[in-house]
Design a protein around this motif. Structure first.
Motif, PDB file in Angstrom:
ATOM      1  N   GLY A 317       0.834  -1.199   0.000  1.00  0.00           N
ATOM      2  CA  GLY A 317       0.000   0.000   0.000  1.00  0.00           C
ATOM      3  C   GLY A 317       0.863   1.241   0.000  1.00  0.00           C
ATOM      4  N   THR A 318       0.213   2.376  -0.032  1.00  0.00           N
ATOM      5  CA  THR A 318       0.927   3.647  -0.084  1.00  0.00           C
ATOM      6  C   THR A 318       0.433   4.587   1.003  1.00  0.00           C
ATOM      7  N   LEU A 319       1.332   5.449   1.430  1.00  0.00           N
ATOM      8  CA  LEU A 319       0.986   6.530   2.349  1.00  0.00           C
ATOM      9  C   LEU A 319       0.815   7.835   1.588  1.00  0.00           C
ATOM     10  N   GLY A 320       1.000   7.803   0.275  1.00  0.00           N
ATOM     11  CA  GLY A 320       1.048   9.021  -0.519  1.00  0.00           C
ATOM     12  C   GLY A 320      -0.208   9.331  -1.302  1.00  0.00           C
ATOM     13  N   LYS A 321      -1.253   8.535  -1.171  1.00  0.00           N
ATOM     14  CA  LYS A 321      -2.476   8.818  -1.911  1.00  0.00           C
ATOM     15  C   LYS A 321      -3.593   9.158  -0.915  1.00  0.00           C
ATOM     16  N   ALA A 322      -4.449   8.206  -0.593  1.00  0.00           N
ATOM     17  CA  ALA A 322      -5.566   8.535   0.306  1.00  0.00           C
ATOM     18  C   ALA A 322      -5.086   8.995   1.676  1.00  0.00           C
ATOM     19  N   TYR A 323      -3.879   8.581   2.086  1.00  0.00           N
ATOM     20  CA  TYR A 323      -3.377   8.988   3.404  1.00  0.00           C
ATOM     21  C   TYR A 323      -2.634  10.322   3.362  1.00  0.00           C
ATOM     22  N   GLY A 324      -2.481  10.894   2.186  1.00  0.00           N
ATOM     23  CA  GLY A 324      -2.041  12.280   2.070  1.00  0.00           C
ATOM     24  C   GLY A 324      -0.618  12.595   2.464  1.00  0.00           C
ATOM     25  N   ASN A 325       0.266  11.593   2.512  1.00  0.00           N
ATOM     26  CA  ASN A 325       1.658  11.850   2.884  1.00  0.00           C
ATOM     27  C   ASN A 325       2.586  11.323   1.797  1.00  0.00           C
ATOM     28  N   VAL A 326       3.595  10.578   2.149  1.00  0.00           N
ATOM     29  CA  VAL A 326       4.492   9.985   1.158  1.00  0.00           C
ATOM     30  C   VAL A 326       5.070   8.715   1.751  1.00  0.00           C
ATOM     31  N   GLY A 327       5.401   7.759   0.895  1.00  0.00           N
ATOM     32  CA  GLY A 327       5.969   6.495   1.365  1.00  0.00           C
ATOM     33  C   GLY A 327       5.099   5.317   0.976  1.00  0.00           C
ATOM     34  N   GLY A 328       5.660   4.122   1.108  1.00  0.00           N
ATOM     35  CA  GLY A 328       4.922   2.902   0.806  1.00  0.00           C
ATOM     36  C   GLY A 328       5.185   1.856   1.860  1.00  0.00           C
ATOM     37  N   TYR A 329       4.490   0.724   1.751  1.00  0.00           N
ATOM     38  CA  TYR A 329       4.665  -0.322   2.764  1.00  0.00           C
ATOM     39  C   TYR A 329       4.223  -1.663   2.234  1.00  0.00           C
ATOM     40  N   ILE A 330       4.644  -2.705   2.933  1.00  0.00           N
ATOM     41  CA  ILE A 330       4.107  -4.051   2.733  1.00  0.00           C
ATOM     42  C   ILE A 330       3.696  -4.583   4.102  1.00  0.00           C
ATOM     43  N   ALA A 331       2.770  -5.522   4.109  1.00  0.00           N
ATOM     44  CA  ALA A 331       2.364  -6.198   5.339  1.00  0.00           C
ATOM     45  C   ALA A 331       2.204  -7.674   5.041  1.00  0.00           C
ATOM     46  N   GLY A 332       2.598  -8.512   6.004  1.00  0.00           N
ATOM     47  CA  GLY A 332       2.513  -9.952   5.809  1.00  0.00           C
ATOM     48  C   GLY A 332       2.954 -10.675   7.066  1.00  0.00           C
ATOM     49  N   SER A 333       3.450 -11.895   6.910  1.00  0.00           N
ATOM     50  CA  SER A 333       3.890 -12.682   8.064  1.00  0.00           C
ATOM     51  C   SER A 333       5.166 -12.079   8.655  1.00  0.00           C
ATOM     52  N   SER A 334       5.414 -12.358   9.923  1.00  0.00           N
ATOM     53  CA  SER A 334       6.591 -11.810  10.597  1.00  0.00           C
ATOM     54  C   SER A 334       7.881 -12.275   9.941  1.00  0.00           C
ATOM     55  N   LEU A 335       7.955 -13.552   9.576  1.00  0.00           N
ATOM     56  CA  LEU A 335       9.174 -14.074   8.963  1.00  0.00           C
ATOM     57  C   LEU A 335       9.404 -13.462   7.590  1.00  0.00           C
ATOM     58  N   LEU A 336       8.344 -13.314   6.806  1.00  0.00           N
ATOM     59  CA  LEU A 336       8.489 -12.722   5.481  1.00  0.00           C
ATOM     60  C   LEU A 336       8.964 -11.271   5.587  1.00  0.00           C
ATOM     61  N   ILE A 337       8.344 -10.512   6.477  1.00  0.00           N
ATOM     62  CA  ILE A 337       8.719  -9.109   6.642  1.00  0.00           C
ATOM     63  C   ILE A 337      10.167  -8.997   7.111  1.00  0.00           C
ATOM     64  N   ASP A 338      10.576  -9.858   8.022  1.00  0.00           N
ATOM     65  CA  ASP A 338      11.951  -9.815   8.518  1.00  0.00           C
ATOM     66  C   ASP A 338      12.940 -10.183   7.414  1.00  0.00           C
ATOM     67  N   THR A 339      12.534 -11.081   6.532  1.00  0.00           N
ATOM     68  CA  THR A 339      13.393 -11.457   5.407  1.00  0.00           C
ATOM     69  C   THR A 339      13.616 -10.271   4.479  1.00  0.00           C
ATOM     70  N   ILE A 340      12.549  -9.555   4.127  1.00  0.00           N
ATOM     71  CA  ILE A 340      12.690  -8.387   3.266  1.00  0.00           C
ATOM     72  C   ILE A 340      13.492  -7.300   3.972  1.00  0.00           C
ATOM     73  N   ARG A 341      13.239  -7.105   5.251  1.00  0.00           N
ATOM     74  CA  ARG A 341      13.983  -6.103   6.023  1.00  0.00           C
ATOM     75  C   ARG A 341      15.481  -6.401   6.019  1.00  0.00           C
ATOM     76  N   SER A 342      15.821  -7.677   6.024  1.00  0.00           N
ATOM     77  CA  SER A 342      17.218  -8.085   6.137  1.00  0.00           C
ATOM     78  C   SER A 342      17.936  -8.182   4.808  1.00  0.00           C
ATOM     79  N   LEU A 343      17.193  -8.369   3.704  1.00  0.00           N
ATOM     80  CA  LEU A 343      17.845  -8.683   2.428  1.00  0.00           C
ATOM     81  C   LEU A 343      17.574  -7.700   1.298  1.00  0.00           C
ATOM     82  N   ALA A 344      16.553  -6.856   1.396  1.00  0.00           N
ATOM     83  CA  ALA A 344      16.185  -5.998   0.264  1.00  0.00           C
ATOM     84  C   ALA A 344      17.051  -4.741   0.227  1.00  0.00           C
ATOM     85  N   PRO A 345      17.898  -4.565  -0.796  1.00  0.00           N
ATOM     86  CA  PRO A 345      18.725  -3.360  -0.885  1.00  0.00           C
ATOM     87  C   PRO A 345      17.900  -2.077  -0.942  1.00  0.00           C
TER      88      PRO A 345
END
Length: 509
Positions: A317-345
Motif C-alpha cells: 500500500g501507499t501513504l502518498g495517496k488517500a493517506y495524504g503523505n508519502v511512502g509505501g509499505y508491505i504487510a505480511g507474516s513476521s518471517l516474510l517481513i523480517d526477510t525483506i527487512r534483512s535482504l532488500a537493498p
C-alpha cells in the motif's frame, strides 16, 4: 616473423620447456613486457625488426592521398539527448509538468494556483483522494513531529536509528491489514520493486505470474529478480489457472496483481484469484495502493471490504495517496517481513522516512479508520457517482469503472493533450494520460473527484468538457446508446459498497 631467440632453439626443447623459458626469460622480451614499460624507453618496437631494416613498406602516396581520417572527439551527449526529447515531442508522449500549487485552506481546497500568474483552477486528478493531506489532525501531527524531532530522519534506519514513531506506524499498518508485521519504504514504487525483486530472487526456482495490467513498479521488481515469469490477461482468473496448471509442482510461485487499477478503475476478482493461486501453492502479492483508505470499514482496501483480507499473503500500500503523505509499505507474516527487512537493498540503503511524514501518516491512518473516515468515504463515493451520472447524461465518453477513478477516453496523444489544455483555460486541471502510462491508442483523461468537490463544481466541469470536445472537433454524442457503451454494450453501473449516511442535494436519482 619468428622470434630471434626462440627460433634459434630446438623445437622439441621449446615444446618441453617453453613454460620455464617464458617464466625465466619472458621479462627480457619487449613484446611480452609492453604492460611494464619503463620511463624513457620505447619497448613497443621489436629490436630484431629495428636492426634488420624496414620489412613493411608504406603504401604509395597515390593510394592514400584521398583518405582522410575521421576526426575523433568526445561523444556528443547533448545531441543524443536532444534527439531523444525530440522523438518524445513528435509523438506527443513528452511530459509537460503543469505549474500547479494545490491549496489546503478551508474554503479553497480543492483549488490550486496555476502558472506564473497564480490563476485559480480546480484540481480533478490528484491522488490525495480524501483530502487527508490538508486535514487539521494530520497537519498538527506533522508540525508537532517537526518541532520535537526535526525535519529529517538523519539516514537509514540501520545508521541513524529506528525511531519509535517508525515502529508505531508499522504496528498501525499491520493492525489495519490484520497481519503480524509491516515494513515501510520511501515510496510504494520502492516497496513493490524491492519486495518482488528480493523474494523472486531468493526463493529457489521461483516462478512469477504477473497480471498484464500491473503497475510499472511491480513489473520493474519482477524484471530485477530475473526470475522466470508468465503474464496472464488482466483480471482473468481463468487464464491464471491455465498458466498455473502448467507449472511444475513443488516450486515456489508468486502471483502478482492489484485490486483497483489506477488507469481504468477496474477492480479485480480478488477472492477467485487468491483461491486459484493458493490451490497451486503460490503466494499472493496484492497491490492495494489505489484502495487503501478508500474501501472497507477501516479503509484497509478491497480485501477488507469483501471480508477476504486473510487470503492476501503480502499486501502493498501507499501513504502518498488517500493517506495524504508519502511512502509505501508491505504487510505480511513476521518471517516474510523480517526477510525483506534483512535482504532488500531498496530498503536497507534508503534514508528512512522523516518524522513529519511518520507522524502525519499515523494520524491519517487513524483518521480514515474512524467514523469520520467512513463519512469521508461515503461523501467520496456519492460525488464520484454524481460525476459518472453527469457524464452519462451529457453523452460524454467514459470507460466503465466500478471504482472511484473516472476515465474519459480520448484517442490520440495530440487530442487528449488539446482537451486537457482547453479545460485548463476554463479553470479545470486534469492531466492528459498517454504512453507509456497507457498503451498508444488508449489515451484518456483520468478524473478523481473527492469529498470536497461539489455538485456545482461537477456541473461546471461537464459544461467545460463539452466545450473542449467541440473546440477540438471531437465527436461524442453517440458514445452512449440506451444507457450502455456503444463500443462494448457494457452498462454503466454506479453501485457503491455500502449505505451512504451523506447525500448531496439535487442528486440525480
Amino acid at each position: 616473423m619468428p622470434c630471434p631467440f626462440l627460433g634459434s632453439l630446438n623445437q622439441a626443447f621449446v615444446r618441453n620447456y617453453g613454460a620455464g623459458l617464458l617464466k625465466q626469460y619472458g621479462s627480457f622480451c619487449p613484446a611480452l613486457t609492453r604492460g611494464f614499460r619503463t620511463l624513457g624507453n620505447d619497448e613497443t618496437k621489436c629490436p630484431f625488426i629495428q636492426n634488420n631494416g624496414p620489412i613493411i613498406s608504406e603504401a604509395p602516396k597515390e593510394m592514400t592521398e584521398d583518405i582522410k581520417p575521421e576526426p575523433v572527439g568526445p561523444y556528443k551527449y547533448d545531441s543524443f539527448f536532444h534527439d531523444q526529447i525530440s522523438a518524445k515531442k513528435k509523438d506527443y508522449s513528452y511530459r509537460v509538468f503543469k505549474k500547479v500549487s494545490r491549496l489546503a485552506a478551508d474554503g479553497l481546497y480543492p483549488a490550486a494556483l496555476e502558472g506564473a500568474d497564480n490563476r485559480r483552477v480546480t484540481v480533478w486528478c490528484a491522488n490525495d483522494y480524501l483530502g487527508a493531506s490538508r486535514h487539521a489532525r494530520v497537519q498538527d501531527a506533522a508540525v508537532a513531529a517537526i518541532r520535537s524531532y526535526g525535519t529529517g530522519a538523519g539516514g537509514t534506519r540501520n545508521i541513524a536509528g529506528n525511531s519509535q514513531m517508525t515502529e508505531k506506524l508499522e504496528a498501525e499498518i499491520a493492525k489495519l491489514h490484520d497481519k503480524p508485521a509491516a515494513l515501510i519504504f520511501s515510496s510504494c514504487f520502492v516497496a513493490n520493486d524491492a519486495t518482488l525483486s528480493t523474494l523472486a530472487k531468493i526463493l529457489p526456482g521461483c516462478i512469477v505470474y504477473s497480471d498484464a495490467g500491473n503497475h510499472a513498479s511491480m513489473i520493474q521488481g519482477i524484471r530485477n529478480s530475473r526470475a522466470p515469469k508468465h503474464i496472464f490477461r488482466h483480471n482473468d482468473p481463468n487464464h491464471l489457472r491455465q498458466l498455473l496448471a502448467e507449472s511444475p509442482a513443488g516450486v515456489p510461485k508468486l502471483v502478482v496483481f492489484e485490486t483497483v487499477h489506477s488507469m481504468s478503475g477496474a477492480i479485480c476478482p480478488l477472492e477467485e484469484m487468491c483461491n486459484i493461486a493458493h490451490e497451486y501453492g503460490a503466494l499472493t502479492f496484492v497491490d492495494e495502493v489505489h484502495a487503501v483508505g478508500l474501501y472497507g470499514k477501516h479503509g484497509a482496501g478491497i480485501g477488507e471490504e469483501r471480508g477476504i483480507a486473510h487470503l492476501i499473503d503480502i499486501v502493498s500500500g501507499t501513504l502518498g495517496k488517500a493517506y495524504g503523505n508519502v511512502g509505501g509499505y508491505i504487510a505480511g507474516s513476521s518471517l516474510l517481513i523480517d526477510t525483506i527487512r534483512s535482504l532488500a537493498p531498496g530498503f536497507i540503503f534508503t534514508t528512512a522516512l522523516p518524522p513529519p511524514v511518520l507522524a502525519g501518516s499515523l494520524a491519517a491512518i487513524r483518521l480514515l479508520a474512524s467514523e469520520e473516515g467512513r463519512s469521508l468515504r461515503a461523501k467520496h463515493q456519492a460525488i464520484v457517482r454524481y460525476l459518472k451520472l453527469s457524464l452519462l447524461v451529457a453523452g460524454l465518453p467514459q470507460m466503465p469503472s466500478v471504482s472511484h477513478i473516472v476515465p474519459v477516453p480520448i484517442k490520440g496523444a495530440d487530442k487528449v493533450a488539446l482537451v486537457a489544455e482547453s479545460l485548463m483555460k476554463r479553470g479545470h486541471y486534469v492531466q492528459a494520460i498517454n504512453y507509456p502510462t497507457v498503451a498508444r491508442g488508449t489515451e484518456r483523461l483520468r478524473f478523481a473527484p473527492g469529498p470536497y468537490h461539489t455538485t456545482e463544481m461537477i456541473d461546471k466541469l461537464v459544461a467545460a468538457l463539452i466545450e473542449s470536445f467541440h473546440e477540438n472537433d471531437i465527436s461524442f454524442n453517440q458514445f452512449v446508446e440506451n444507457g450502455a457503451c456503444r463500443e462494448c454494450s457494457m452498462e454503466y453501473k454506479m453501485d457503491i459498497a455500502y449505505e451512504e449516511p451523506y447525500k448531496y442535494p439535487m442528486q440525480v436519482a
